[in-house]
Scaffold this motif. Structure first.
Motif, PDB file in Angstrom:
ATOM      1  N   GLN A   1       0.799  -1.224   0.000  1.00 51.25           N
ATOM      2  CA  GLN A   1       0.000   0.000   0.000  1.00 51.25           C
ATOM      3  C   GLN A   1       0.833   1.276   0.000  1.00 51.25           C
ATOM      4  N   ASP A   2       2.096   1.196  -0.395  1.00 59.04           N
ATOM      5  CA  ASP A   2       2.892   2.423  -0.461  1.00 59.04           C
ATOM      6  C   ASP A   2       2.727   3.071  -1.840  1.00 59.04           C
ATOM      7  N   SER A   3       3.023   4.338  -1.919  1.00 53.28           N
ATOM      8  CA  SER A   3       2.862   5.088  -3.163  1.00 53.28           C
ATOM      9  C   SER A   3       4.122   4.984  -4.012  1.00 53.28           C
TER      10      SER A   3
ATOM     11  N   TRP B   1       5.825   3.719 -11.275  1.00 51.96           N
ATOM     12  CA  TRP B   1       4.405   3.409 -11.459  1.00 51.96           C
ATOM     13  C   TRP B   1       4.183   1.914 -11.274  1.00 51.96           C
ATOM     14  N   LYS B   2       2.924   1.584 -10.949  1.00 53.79           N
ATOM     15  CA  LYS B   2       2.521   0.193 -10.752  1.00 53.79           C
ATOM     16  C   LYS B   2       2.233  -0.469 -12.089  1.00 53.79           C
TER      17      LYS B   2
ATOM     18  N   GLN C   1       5.211   7.090  -5.960  1.00 46.72           N
ATOM     19  CA  GLN C   1       5.879   8.396  -5.984  1.00 46.72           C
ATOM     20  C   GLN C   1       6.904   8.547  -4.864  1.00 46.72           C
ATOM     21  N   GLY C   2       6.780   7.756  -3.824  1.00 46.82           N
ATOM     22  CA  GLY C   2       7.739   7.812  -2.728  1.00 46.82           C
ATOM     23  C   GLY C   2       9.128   7.319  -3.106  1.00 46.82           C
TER      24      GLY C   2
END
Length: 71
Positions: A12-14, A69-70, A16-17
């Motif tokens: 659940q981490d972003s 990006w995922k 962008q981090g």
């Protein structure tokens, strides 16, 4: 017919981090956080566009994550 298995849950981490981190450090951190597949790509790389659950992509410029990006 057998039921389709549920896809694995993504961390659940972003994404962008990870931008601005050293590419090697970002990859290690992503794996520690549970991303099963981490892909580092040079700018402008030709890639397929299929979405893969559990994959984190990094565009790496000069050894630093410029975009993440995922899929």
């Amino acid at each position: 017919m057998a039921p389709n298995p549920a896809p694995p849950k993504e961390p659940q981490d972003s994404p962008q981090g990870y931008v601005g981190l050293d590419a090697g450090d970002a990859e290690r951190l992503a794996r520690q956080r549970g991303w099963p597949t981490v892909r580092s790509l040079p700018p402008g790389a030709i890639i397929t566009m299929e979405y893969r659950v559990g994959r984190l992509n990094f565009e790496v410029r000069d050894g630093v994550v410029a975009r993440a990006w995922k899929g």
